[in-house]
Structure formats: structure tokens, C-alpha cells
Scaffold this motif. Structure first.
Motif, PDB file in Angstrom:
ATOM      1  N   SER A  42       0.837  -1.196   0.000  1.00 54.22           N
ATOM      2  CA  SER A  42       0.000   0.000   0.000  1.00 54.22           C
ATOM      3  C   SER A  42       0.870   1.243   0.000  1.00 54.22           C
ATOM      4  CB  SER A  42      -0.925   0.016   1.215  1.00 54.22           C
ATOM      5  OG  SER A  42      -0.172   0.059   2.414  1.00 54.22           O
ATOM      6  N   SER A  43       0.239   2.364  -0.356  1.00 54.88           N
ATOM      7  CA  SER A  43       0.940   3.640  -0.367  1.00 54.88           C
ATOM      8  C   SER A  43      -0.064   4.756  -0.106  1.00 54.88           C
ATOM      9  CB  SER A  43       1.646   3.851  -1.713  1.00 54.88           C
ATOM     10  OG  SER A  43       2.302   5.106  -1.744  1.00 54.88           O
ATOM     11  N   VAL A  44       0.203   5.578   0.882  1.00 55.69           N
ATOM     12  CA  VAL A  44      -0.651   6.728   1.203  1.00 55.69           C
ATOM     13  C   VAL A  44       0.253   7.925   1.493  1.00 55.69           C
ATOM     14  CG1 VAL A  44      -2.500   5.299   2.146  1.00 55.69           C
ATOM     15  CG2 VAL A  44      -0.726   6.187   3.672  1.00 55.69           C
ATOM     16  N   ARG A  45      -0.355   9.086   1.618  1.00 55.31           N
ATOM     17  CA  ARG A  45       0.406  10.286   1.971  1.00 55.31           C
ATOM     18  C   ARG A  45      -0.158  10.869   3.266  1.00 55.31           C
ATOM     19  NH1 ARG A  45       3.908  11.502  -1.933  1.00 55.31           N
ATOM     20  NH2 ARG A  45       4.525  13.371  -0.748  1.00 55.31           N
ATOM     21  N   ARG A  46       0.750  11.243   4.177  1.00 53.81           N
ATOM     22  CA  ARG A  46       0.372  11.820   5.464  1.00 53.81           C
ATOM     23  C   ARG A  46       1.289  12.995   5.794  1.00 53.81           C
ATOM     24  NH1 ARG A  46      -4.678  10.131   6.691  1.00 53.81           N
ATOM     25  NH2 ARG A  46      -4.880   7.861   6.489  1.00 53.81           N
ATOM     26  N   ARG A  47       0.740  13.949   6.564  1.00 57.66           N
ATOM     27  CA  ARG A  47       1.518  15.097   7.017  1.00 57.66           C
ATOM     28  C   ARG A  47       1.901  14.925   8.480  1.00 57.66           C
ATOM     29  NH1 ARG A  47      -2.676  20.092   6.824  1.00 57.66           N
ATOM     30  NH2 ARG A  47      -0.869  21.126   7.751  1.00 57.66           N
ATOM     31  N   PHE A  48       2.798  15.786   8.951  1.00 55.93           N
ATOM     32  CA  PHE A  48       3.348  15.640  10.297  1.00 55.93           C
ATOM     33  C   PHE A  48       2.265  15.693  11.366  1.00 55.93           C
ATOM     34  CE2 PHE A  48       5.318  17.444  14.158  1.00 55.93           C
ATOM     35  CZ  PHE A  48       6.273  16.468  14.400  1.00 55.93           C
ATOM     36  N   SER A  49       1.298  16.598  11.222  1.00 59.44           N
ATOM     37  CA  SER A  49       0.244  16.728  12.233  1.00 59.44           C
ATOM     38  C   SER A  49      -0.576  15.443  12.357  1.00 59.44           C
ATOM     39  CB  SER A  49      -0.682  17.900  11.895  1.00 59.44           C
ATOM     40  OG  SER A  49      -1.303  17.714  10.636  1.00 59.44           O
ATOM     41  N   GLU A  50      -0.681  14.671  11.271  1.00 55.27           N
ATOM     42  CA  GLU A  50      -1.400  13.399  11.332  1.00 55.27           C
ATOM     43  C   GLU A  50      -0.590  12.355  12.109  1.00 55.27           C
ATOM     44  OE1 GLU A  50      -4.166  13.078   7.438  1.00 55.27           O
ATOM     45  OE2 GLU A  50      -2.022  13.276   6.990  1.00 55.27           O
ATOM     46  N   PHE A  51       0.739  12.416  11.995  1.00 53.67           N
ATOM     47  CA  PHE A  51       1.585  11.541  12.809  1.00 53.67           C
ATOM     48  C   PHE A  51       1.413  11.866  14.289  1.00 53.67           C
ATOM     49  CE2 PHE A  51       3.712  10.725   8.816  1.00 53.67           C
ATOM     50  CZ  PHE A  51       4.274   9.461   8.954  1.00 53.67           C
ATOM     51  N   VAL A  52       1.326  13.155  14.606  1.00 53.96           N
ATOM     52  CA  VAL A  52       1.121  13.566  15.992  1.00 53.96           C
ATOM     53  C   VAL A  52      -0.198  13.000  16.510  1.00 53.96           C
ATOM     54  CG1 VAL A  52       0.771  15.534  17.523  1.00 53.96           C
ATOM     55  CG2 VAL A  52       2.503  15.661  15.708  1.00 53.96           C
ATOM     56  N   TRP A  53      -1.241  13.097  15.700  1.00 54.80           N
ATOM     57  CA  TRP A  53      -2.537  12.527  16.092  1.00 54.80           C
ATOM     58  C   TRP A  53      -2.427  11.014  16.301  1.00 54.80           C
ATOM     59  CZ3 TRP A  53      -5.076   8.650  13.518  1.00 54.80           C
ATOM     60  CH2 TRP A  53      -6.356   8.315  14.005  1.00 54.80           C
ATOM     61  N   LEU A  54      -1.735  10.317  15.388  1.00 53.96           N
ATOM     62  CA  LEU A  54      -1.605   8.858  15.493  1.00 53.96           C
ATOM     63  C   LEU A  54      -0.952   8.464  16.809  1.00 53.96           C
ATOM     64  CD1 LEU A  54      -1.766   6.001  14.229  1.00 53.96           C
ATOM     65  CD2 LEU A  54       0.533   6.416  13.298  1.00 53.96           C
ATOM     66  N   ARG A  55       0.124   9.133  17.168  1.00 55.93           N
ATOM     67  CA  ARG A  55       0.812   8.773  18.411  1.00 55.93           C
ATOM     68  C   ARG A  55      -0.095   8.959  19.618  1.00 55.93           C
ATOM     69  NH1 ARG A  55       3.728  10.253  22.716  1.00 55.93           N
ATOM     70  NH2 ARG A  55       5.622   9.011  23.156  1.00 55.93           N
ATOM     71  N   GLN A  56      -0.806  10.074  19.655  1.00 57.97           N
ATOM     72  CA  GLN A  56      -1.721  10.330  20.769  1.00 57.97           C
ATOM     73  C   GLN A  56      -2.831   9.283  20.822  1.00 57.97           C
ATOM     74  OE1 GLN A  56      -2.941  14.341  19.881  1.00 57.97           O
ATOM     75  NE2 GLN A  56      -1.150  15.273  20.854  1.00 57.97           N
ATOM     76  N   LYS A  57      -3.350   8.918  19.643  1.00 56.05           N
ATOM     77  CA  LYS A  57      -4.441   7.941  19.586  1.00 56.05           C
ATOM     78  C   LYS A  57      -3.967   6.562  20.025  1.00 56.05           C
ATOM     79  CE  LYS A  57      -8.778   7.249  18.664  1.00 56.05           C
ATOM     80  NZ  LYS A  57      -9.807   7.964  19.436  1.00 56.05           N
ATOM     81  N   LEU A  58      -2.814   6.142  19.549  1.00 53.03           N
ATOM     82  CA  LEU A  58      -2.286   4.827  19.923  1.00 53.03           C
ATOM     83  C   LEU A  58      -1.979   4.775  21.415  1.00 53.03           C
ATOM     84  CD1 LEU A  58       0.119   4.028  16.934  1.00 53.03           C
ATOM     85  CD2 LEU A  58      -2.154   3.085  17.367  1.00 53.03           C
ATOM     86  N   GLN A  59      -1.453   5.867  21.948  1.00 53.29           N
ATOM     87  CA  GLN A  59      -1.145   5.898  23.374  1.00 53.29           C
ATOM     88  C   GLN A  59      -2.413   5.786  24.207  1.00 53.29           C
ATOM     89  OE1 GLN A  59       2.468   6.656  24.860  1.00 53.29           O
ATOM     90  NE2 GLN A  59       1.172   5.134  25.847  1.00 53.29           N
ATOM     91  N   SER A  60      -3.465   6.455  23.752  1.00 53.67           N
ATOM     92  CA  SER A  60      -4.747   6.398  24.458  1.00 53.67           C
ATOM     93  C   SER A  60      -5.378   5.020  24.351  1.00 53.67           C
ATOM     94  CB  SER A  60      -5.694   7.454  23.883  1.00 53.67           C
ATOM     95  OG  SER A  60      -6.979   7.340  24.439  1.00 53.67           O
ATOM     96  N   ASN A  61      -5.367   4.444  23.148  1.00 52.47           N
ATOM     97  CA  ASN A  61      -6.002   3.134  22.938  1.00 52.47           C
ATOM     98  C   ASN A  61      -5.271   2.006  23.649  1.00 52.47           C
ATOM     99  OD1 ASN A  61      -7.856   4.437  21.362  1.00 52.47           O
ATOM    100  ND2 ASN A  61      -7.085   3.666  19.401  1.00 52.47           N
ATOM    101  N   SER A  62      -3.964   2.143  23.797  1.00 51.33           N
ATOM    102  CA  SER A  62      -3.186   1.070  24.438  1.00 51.33           C
ATOM    103  C   SER A  62      -3.262   1.122  25.953  1.00 51.33           C
ATOM    104  CB  SER A  62      -1.721   1.160  23.992  1.00 51.33           C
ATOM    105  OG  SER A  62      -1.122   2.349  24.480  1.00 51.33           O
ATOM    106  N   MET A  63      -3.975   2.130  26.485  1.00 50.95           N
ATOM    107  CA  MET A  63      -4.149   2.244  27.946  1.00 50.95           C
ATOM    108  C   MET A  63      -2.802   2.279  28.669  1.00 50.95           C
ATOM    109  SD  MET A  63      -7.459   2.268  28.127  1.00 50.95           S
ATOM    110  CE  MET A  63      -7.854   1.952  29.846  1.00 50.95           C
TER     111      MET A  63
END
Length: 213
Positions: A42-63
């Protein structure tokens, strides 16, 4: 056998929102044979602010059961035209994803899969992962590589256009019907209608009384 997950962050591009505002996004390419992924390339495009969101979301979901790696630090003097700064950030983003993909717990997170293998915005990723959309996570991933959709109707239309695509193949193989094929179909229909009209006229001539005009 050990499963392989290879990820690359590359090809930074400047995207303009308008005359005054611009940002850089990066291509994320994934190749894998892991059972965690239905789509193997697969191939997608993402910006830095989306990486910031991903880290916060994963940290929250992983408890807080997983200590997530850090992202490249924000630089108040970051310049879109500074090749060295862009390259350093890009390398940092790749290192972040490489470390994330080593955690089985994080690999089970739907948000991560949608981030890596769909064109959904972060708000739509949250809605899809929470089951608040008419399309599933698997359907959103399957649509990866088609035109970016902005509504559920657009997604359903894209999925119907790509219903015969192999989910393990590159999304570039999922193509819309070629214009030439459409034109050929139209011309064939027109020719058939013309022939039918000629035959009808001949039959009318044969069936009409002799000497009539």
C-alpha cells in the motif's frame, strides 16, 4: 517463519492550502507478508500533524500498556524549503513507524491500519474505527489508492468500481474503465441502432404496395 513488515517514509511534497498556507506531506509505503495486514502492499500520503494525532491515539487506545517511541521534535524554525530539516524529519517519522510496527498490541489497533492503508482523514479514521460509518475498516483499506473520498457515498462508489481488485495487490491495479472502452461501447450501440433502422426501412419498403412512394 518470521513475518516481515517493511515501511518507508519518502517523497516529501509541498502542498498548498491557499496562497498563504502550505505544508509538507510524505509518502508512506508498506510491504508486508504479516497476517496482521489484509493488504500486503500500500501507499498513502500523510503530514506531520497526522503523525502527531496517530501517536496520541495509539497511546490512548493502548491504555499506557506500551511506551510509544517519540516523534521528531517540533521545530519553531522549521522551513518547508530547508532540505536538511525536511530530510531529518522524514527519517524520524520512518524510525517512529518502524518501532510502532514491532508491537503486536499496536498492530491490532484499527486506527494504525487506517492511518497506514487508507485515504481517510483522522476524523474519519476515528469514526470508522468506532463503527460509526457505513463502511468497515476492511472496506476503507480496500479503497486505498483510489481517489480521496469525502463522503460515505463516494467510498461505496469507489468500492463498487474496484470490486474485482485483489486486496493483496497494489492499489494502482484498481482502475476505472478506460475512456476508449466507453467510447467504443457508445459507437457500437450507435452502429447497431443505425443497422436496425436500415433493416426496418427495407422491410417497410418490401411490405408497401408497388408503385407507392
Amino acid at each position: 517463519m518470521q513475518q516481515v513488515i517493511s515501511v518507508w517514509v519518502r517523497d516529501p511534497r509541498i502542498q498548498k492550502n491557499d496562497f498563504w498556507h502550505a505544508y509538507i506531506d510524505y509518502e508512506i509505503t508498506l510491504h508486508t507478508d504479516s497476517v496482521f495486514f489484509t493488504k500486503k502492499i500500500s501507499s498513502v500520503r500523510r503530514r506531520f500533524s497526522e503523525f502527531v494525532w496517530l501517536r496520541q491515539k495509539l497511546q490512548s487506545n493502548s491504555m499506557l500498556m506500551v511506551q510509544l517511541p517519540e516523534l521528531p521534535p517540533k521545530n519553531p524554525f522549521f522551513s518547508l524549503n530547508n532540505a536538511k530539516q525536511v530530510t531529518e524529519r522524514m527519517k524520524g517519522l520512518q524510525t517512529f513507524l518502524e518501532q510502532i510496527l514491532q508491537s503486536p498490541l499496536l498492530l491490532s489497533d484499527s486506527c494504525l491500519h487506517l492511518f497506514l492503508q487508507s485515504q481517510l482523514s483522522v476524523s474519519k479514521i476515528e469514526a470508522c474505527a468506532a463503527g460509526r460509518t457505513h463502511y468497515s475498516v476492511a472496506q476503507a483499506v480496500q479503497s486505498c489508492g483510489l481517489r480521496r473520498f469525502h463522503s460515505e457515498e463516494d467510498l461505496q462508489k469507489d468500492l463498487s468500481m474496484c470490486s474485482t481488485c485483489d486486496s493483496d495487490s497494489d492499489s494502482s491495479e484498481c482502475r476505472y474503465p478506460e475512456p476508449e472502452m466507453k467510447d467504443l461501447g457508445i459507437n457500437k450501440t450507435e452502429r447497431r441502432a443505425s443497422l436496425d433502422l436500415i433493416v426496418t426501412r427495407k422491410e417497410d419498403t418490401l411490405s408497401s404496395p408497388s408503385g407507392s412512394t
